[in-house]
Design an enzyme around this catalytic site. Structure first.
Site, short mmCIF file in Angstrom:
data_model
loop_
_atom_site.label_atom_id
_atom_site.label_comp_id
_atom_site.label_asym_id
_atom_site.label_seq_id
_atom_site.Cartn_x
_atom_site.Cartn_y
_atom_site.Cartn_z
N GLU A 1 0.84 -1.19 0.00
CA GLU A 1 0.00 0.00 0.00
C GLU A 1 0.88 1.24 0.00
OE1 GLU A 1 -2.16 -0.87 3.58
OE2 GLU A 1 -3.03 -2.67 2.69
N LEU B 1 -6.02 -1.91 -0.99
CA LEU B 1 -5.86 -1.94 0.48
C LEU B 1 -6.30 -3.30 1.03
CD1 LEU B 1 -7.19 0.99 2.75
CD2 LEU B 1 -6.05 -1.11 3.49
N GLU C 1 -4.30 -6.67 2.91
CA GLU C 1 -3.04 -7.30 3.30
C GLU C 1 -2.96 -8.75 2.89
OE1 GLU C 1 -4.82 -5.29 5.17
OE2 GLU C 1 -3.46 -3.57 5.26
N GLN D 1 1.93 -1.85 5.89
CA GLN D 1 2.13 -0.45 6.27
C GLN D 1 2.55 -0.33 7.74
OE1 GLN D 1 -0.88 2.86 5.39
NE2 GLN D 1 0.38 2.63 3.60
N PHE D 2 1.99 -1.19 8.59
CA PHE D 2 2.46 -1.33 9.97
C PHE D 2 2.36 -2.81 10.31
CE2 PHE D 2 1.27 3.08 9.72
CZ PHE D 2 2.27 3.73 10.43
N HIS E 1 -0.04 0.96 15.63
CA HIS E 1 1.15 1.34 14.89
C HIS E 1 2.40 1.13 15.74
CE1 HIS E 1 -2.01 3.22 12.62
NE2 HIS E 1 -1.20 3.65 11.70
C1 LIG Z 1 -5.86 -3.09 7.80
C2 LIG Z 1 -5.18 -1.78 7.58
N1 LIG Z 1 -4.28 -1.64 6.60
C3 LIG Z 1 -3.64 -0.48 6.40
C4 LIG Z 1 -3.91 0.61 7.18
C5 LIG Z 1 -3.18 1.93 6.95
N2 LIG Z 1 -4.15 2.92 6.43
C6 LIG Z 1 -4.82 3.74 7.24
S1 LIG Z 1 -5.99 4.62 6.43
C7 LIG Z 1 -5.57 3.94 4.96
C8 LIG Z 1 -6.30 4.33 3.71
C9 LIG Z 1 -7.78 4.21 3.91
O1 LIG Z 1 -8.45 4.53 2.73
P1 LIG Z 1 -10.01 4.64 2.70
O2 LIG Z 1 -10.62 3.39 3.18
O3 LIG Z 1 -10.39 5.11 1.35
O4 LIG Z 1 -10.36 5.76 3.80
P2 LIG Z 1 -9.90 7.28 3.79
O5 LIG Z 1 -8.58 7.33 4.46
O6 LIG Z 1 -9.86 7.74 2.39
O7 LIG Z 1 -10.94 7.95 4.60
C10 LIG Z 1 -4.53 3.03 5.11
C11 LIG Z 1 -3.91 2.27 4.02
C12 LIG Z 1 -4.83 0.43 8.21
N3 LIG Z 1 -5.14 1.41 9.06
N4 LIG Z 1 -5.46 -0.75 8.38
#
Ligand SMILES: Cc1ncc(C[n+]2csc(CCOP(=O)(O)OP(=O)(O)O)c2C)c(N)n1
Ligand SMILES: Cc1ncc(C[n+]2csc(CCOP(=O)(O)OP(=O)(O)O)c2C)c(N)n1
Ligand SMILES: [Mg+2]
Ligand SMILES: [Mg+2]
Lengths: 326, 368, 326, 368
Positions: A29, A58, A60, A82-83, A129
């Site tokens: 990601e 998105l 994993e 990502q974490f 995180h």
């Molecule tokens: C399972 C998971 N993978 C990766 C992340 C890191 N992360 C946090 S927000 C995000 C993007 C989220 O996109 P979206 O669902 O479109 O929501 P938005 O941030 O646009 O509101 C990512 C990759 C996470 N929090 N949880």
């Protein structure tokens, strides 16, 4: 030699391995256009293109599952979580497949992939995180679990991980990413996976640690020497699994006293295995119980309190003094 | 500021070519060459007979639990028949006949069902992943393989199998979505056999078809009569051509039926009626294919008997070979192999420990 | 008292708890009409209807995630994983949510759910049906990890798990499901989670174990006594986490010699924590290194060889003799 | 034996009521009462101003990383405005204004962003789950809550939020599928803000809309202009009525835009153009709603200024209160609470250990 942060050193490893071997591809990601949320893959998309650096949806399990397929085909995927706290979404892919493909196929197929993930506390990050759960992977037959402790060994271990024929979980301490710079030679350096290192010699006490905890441990060892004259031998595991117990066992046989320091929760944590190896292999040399200085058996608190959760040099120092007095 | 209808990227169709009575839609007959038709017929008969034999072996305690395929021969053989040898197959676990088609020996299947890890070593090292039990988890590997093939400039395609139950797993979704995004050359073949152990298809998901799930991924989806080997072949051939041409993945839903138990540990009487099973028996994939081949004068009664006899003999030979081999296999010391490319110090130590235990046990006549 | 198999005893616990408390609902793959692939939920669908016993789609994260929502609402869901090897598909739901909801909401919400899963080898099952990875859950703050060793305590522990205000992972040994019968009183019996039990007294050596390994351990202890006259004290942990170390620490202080027996792979396994607690709390009483008799650091082989993988009475006995001689 | 078209269970539509210029489709205007309209307006303004203030606090180092909501006020406020107090809200993490609407204090939000676990304790104990960061994982809880409400004979509905990125997670799929199968009273509201950090919507999935993913679950799906608070309200109201009537779940895709960075740790210039952002600025949800309210004579320039002043004051009060409270919070010993209903022996021991360390540290003037 240029002085690099750990982020830069990891980037160097990726860049050189990609340049040398077109089997190496990156995916995860935001690893492409954005260069990764910690910039570890910065510039690689520009250098190698979308065919070698894949920004993924998105998901994993998708990332890990796809990496497994790529690796079976003969590529050397390096995927990023990502974490580390989001690797659990892919836990079944790691346990069911990455770890078992060689065994299940009796050697016909294997999975030379690396899963990179930032782990650990200390950078005022959000929930999920800051945790440190390397024990899950260390306990999983078929996986290797590596955690570097600084820019130079991070680079050399990542190169080894990429070249390793088996799946390697590679945890990178966020706290170390930009904490300091170290000389990292431009020319290739490889550190074999499965070998620990003595980072400080001493004859009075053995301290086993790894990752972000190495720095506070080294500081505590210095302070201990100043305060008490006692010399702590410090061993950086570098690889958690397969665990190299040769150095710390030999060291504890000499010093008679040992402790293990890690961020992970204590119970059923990585330290328990270190203690047990010492019991199995150095019991008759031990003069005192082996100490654990670790995270507590709770979720690491949000960042206002994370410092109180994480072991620090002072806690290590006090434990070391108690150990010497024991 | 209207409330407007959104046109979908794809429309979902249903394909059937050879009906339960053996009548063929000539216009849509995929025109498979005679040799391949007969090879398919033999493979279907072999699949059926092998199932019966495995069941007997299981009941005699000579092998362990296994998942019968009877009734689903057309669904998985019609699909793999489309593949080139260098294409990849990523199986679920109920495609034994397809595995055999792709080169796995009957002996290897028997050994696997008898609990021998060595079964995998007997499989030819071709582009076929080994069966793995965790439902739905294999489809992502197909995407990775397909992506890698394209990266290498190969025109290989990847065919992956899964059941109706598997479509509920998160991994199904992630695989379909990744395949769509990367336009990976993957053919997703769902053997919708109406049941996931005791859970009927309608309780697995509320969508009327599985094929329409393709719409969630901007991917073509098609439902076929999965007991119609010609329809399965035609739909998969279309999908393979699409994938090979660089036009991405396809979802093919084969509507079929598991005629026997889920595995030999299962008792289907607990959850489904005999009438339902009988209804599907009338849609048998082999019988209608036989009719078709007879009408095309590719098969005679004598030829049918010859195939049956030949297949039975092949099975017998395999059973004999497997039982001979089993006697020589199973040295437990082998269990320490293939965990890693190089044995780790701990595993090496455990191996030594095991040897010592075995020696001590031998001395005292006890268990290692 | 009726004599029940473990399957029947577990069924009794479910049936009685469901009858007594309409918050208790069951869900999982094939738990309804089919009565569960091991028949643990047999008859409950008929007795309580589709509203209380939910056959779910084939999706473990779905099952666990839905259970979490139900539990937060105030129900007491008991979900089943068809085999413990499929709980990894739900690992993130367990770690991210079941284990953290109380903490994340500072006590506003909690997750009184039970996750039941058959674990362990010994019944000639398929791949992924025979493993023993309780350490993953034991190392996870916020979860409890329980493993009964026979029909009677299985029933009493399952009742306690259902009533527990926190999420409990409840592993059931397939090898024990129908291995033998035990008297199980029809009237309520509850065994508190977090307490271990002495199942055999002895003064020469302490053997710590749990689950399916209790029986071979008990057999080995008898044989040891016969062969050498040495009396082994046997402790059944019953709960892996939170670990009750009081009995085994006290025992080892008396005997000076200890070993731990489990099916799980050895390195970073549950035994390491037991060893470490002994080092921390009984070091000065120990006369010999603590022994581990465990699964090896490999995936448990397919069933033709699983017996060679699993610890058995003879292996335990030999280890015990060595320990006494040490 | 035809190749037939399969009719789908549902058709996918797009709804828009109030356009970017503030023109309204009178026929479709959901007829929200004046009080609620003004409450919505204030909440939107509050959301916007609060974002700005949080950003300032973050830049000053007084709080940590947080996810701004600017641009998405209509998408999440229009949705929660439909809920009754006893309905459940299951948030993702970019619905701060909706959380506040549901009763969370600004102070609690600030404390949470400052890394204090106690923030949760300040939230009212209503039917709102706390924010959890793992993307997509919360939707399943909504299904469990909805199922439980029906089991208890309550007519509560459950509304869960998630982003466009979240639709790629396996948990999205499992939640949608379970909700369909159990006809759970759940409203799935996707805030499709076009980006998941640096990944644009089209690289997240190949389907043309997110709404059409509902078809995979036999569930109604609708796409709305997510910057149109009336359309969001109307679509969610329709979904809520359906759920309350026992007719199951709905997927509502709100097309909106994240005007600011992903979180304060992100630099959107790395992956998107200023022009794109400017294009969306012209579709601002607050401006058009203001125009609408002015035209309906519910808002005047003076009233707008009054709302702005009132909102700013409320924020200032919250910031002051939060900073006062922070000084008294954060005793690390509290970190040992709320792990279990009853503290485990190990945690109790670790707590003692921590106290001893703290005492020793105090004595030597070093770190605990
Ligand atoms: C399972 C998971 N993978 C990766 C992340 C890191 N992360 C946090 S927000 C995000 C993007 C989220 O996109 P979206 O669902 O479109 O929501 P938005 O941030 O646009 O509101 C990512 C990759 C996470 N929090 N949880
Ligand atoms: C992840 C996972 N969960 C549960 C199981 C147990 N299990 C094995 S097969 C099966 C049903 C599979 O149904 P379907 O996908 O329709 O395939 P079929 O058996 O009908 O061929 C289940 C629940 C499993 N193997 N893997
Ligand atoms: Mg099926
Ligand atoms: Mg988004």
């Amino acid at each position: 030699m240029p002085k690099l942060t750990m982020v830069q050193a990891l980037n160097l490893a990726l860049q050189q391995e990609m340049a040398a071997d077109d089997r190496v591809v990156l995916l995860g990601e935001d690893v492409g256009v954005d260069g990764g949320v910690f910039r570890v893959t910065d510039g690689l998309y520009e250098a190698f293109g979308a065919e070698r650096v894949l920004d993924t949806p998105l998901a994993e399990s998708g990332i890990v599952g796809m990496s497994i397929g790529m690796a079976v085909y003969g590529l050397r995927p390096v995927c990023e979580m990502q974490f580390s706290g989001f690797s659990y979404q892919a836990f079944h892919q790691l346990e069911n497949h990455a770890a078992r493909m060689r065994w299940r196929s009796q050697g016909h197929f294997h999975v030379p992939m690396v899963l990179r993930a930032p782990y650990g506390g200390g950078v005022r990050a959000l929930e999920h995180h800051s945790e440190s759960r390397e024990a899950y992977y260390a306990h999983t037959p078929g996986l290797k679990m590596v955690i570097p402790s600084g820019p130079r060994n991070a680079r050399a271990l990542l190169v080894a991980a990429i070249r390793d024929p088996d799946p390697v979980i590679f945890f990178e301490s966020k706290a170390l990413y930009r904490a300091y710079r170290e000389e990292v030679p431009d020319k290739e350096e490889v550190l074999p996976i499965g070998t620990s290192q003595i980072t400080r010699e001493g004859s009075d006490l053995t301290i086993v640690t790894y990752g972000a905890m190495l720095r506070p441990v080294m500081a505590a060892a210095e302070e201990l020497q100043q305060q008490t004259g006692a010399a702590a031998e410090v061993i950086d595991l570098q690889t958690i699994a397969p665990l190299d117990d040769t150095l710390f066992v030999a060291s504890a046989r000499r010093t008679g006293r040992a402790m293990i320091v890690h961020e992970a929760p204590r119970s059923f944590g990585p330290g328990a295995e270190v203690v047990t190896r010492l019991v199995e292999k150095a019991f008759y040399y031990l003069e005192a119980p082996i100490a654990r200085v670790t995270g507590y058996d709770i979720v690491i608190p949000l960042f206002a309190r994370e410092k109180s959760y994480l072991p620090n040099a002072d806690r290590v120092l006090r434990a070391a003094r108690r150990l010497i007095a024991a | 500021m209207p409330r407007t209808h959104i046109e979908l990227d794809e429309s979902i169709e249903r394909l059937s070519i050879l009906d339960a009575e053996g009548n063929v839609d000539k216009e849509r007959d995929p025109d498979i060459n005679r040799e391949l038709l007969l090879k398919l017929y033999r493979a279907m008969v072999l699949g059926r007979r092998f199932d019966e034999r495995l069941l007997a072996l299981q009941r005699q305690g000579r092998i362990g639990t296994f998942p019968p395929i009877s009734g689903q021969e057309a669904a998985h053989l019609g699909a793999v028949a489309v593949l080139q040898p260098e294409d990849w197959m990523v199986p679920a676990f109920r495609e034994t006949a397809a595995e055999v088609w792709r080169g796995r020996s009957l002996e290897s299947v028997i050994l696997g069902n008898a609990g021998f890890n060595e079964a995998a070593a007997l499989a030819p090292p071709g582009p076929n992943l080994p069966v793995a039990v965790p439902v739905g988890s294999q489809m992502l590997h197909a995407v990775g393989l397909g992506w890698a093939a394209r990266y290498r400039g190969k025109d290989q395609v990847v065919l992956t199998f899964f059941g109706d139950g598997a479509t509920s797993e998160g991994d199904f979704h992630e695989a379909m979505n990744f395949a769509g995004v990367y336009q990976a050359p993957v053919i997703f073949v769902c053997q919708n056999n109406q049941w996931a152990i005791s859970i009927p298809r309608h309780a697995q998901t509320r969508s009327a078809t599985i094929a329409q799930k393709a719409l969630a991924y901007g991917m073509p989806g098609i439902q076929v009569d999965g007991n119609d080997v010609l329809a399965v072949y035609a739909a998969v051939a279309e999908a393979a051509a699409r994938a090979r041409a660089g036009n991405g993945p396809t979802l093919v839903e084969c509507e079929t039926y598991r005629m026997k138990m889920h595995t030999t540990a299962d008792d289907p009487k607990r959850y489904r009626t005999d009438e339902e099973v009988e209804g599907w028996r009338r849609k048998d994939p082999i019988l209608r294919f036989e009719t078709y081949l007879k009408r095309r004068r590719l098969l005679t009664k004598a030829k049918i008997e010859a195939v049956d006899a030949e297949v039975r003999e092949a099975i017998q030979t395999a059973v004999d070979a497997a039982e001979t081999r089993m006697a020589s296999l199973g040295d437990p010391i082998d269990m320490f192999d293939h965990a890693y490319a190089e044995m780790t110090p701990a595993i090496a130590a455990h191996r030594e420990e095991f040897l010592a235990e075995t020696a001590a046990a031998a001395e005292e006549g006890s268990d290692a």
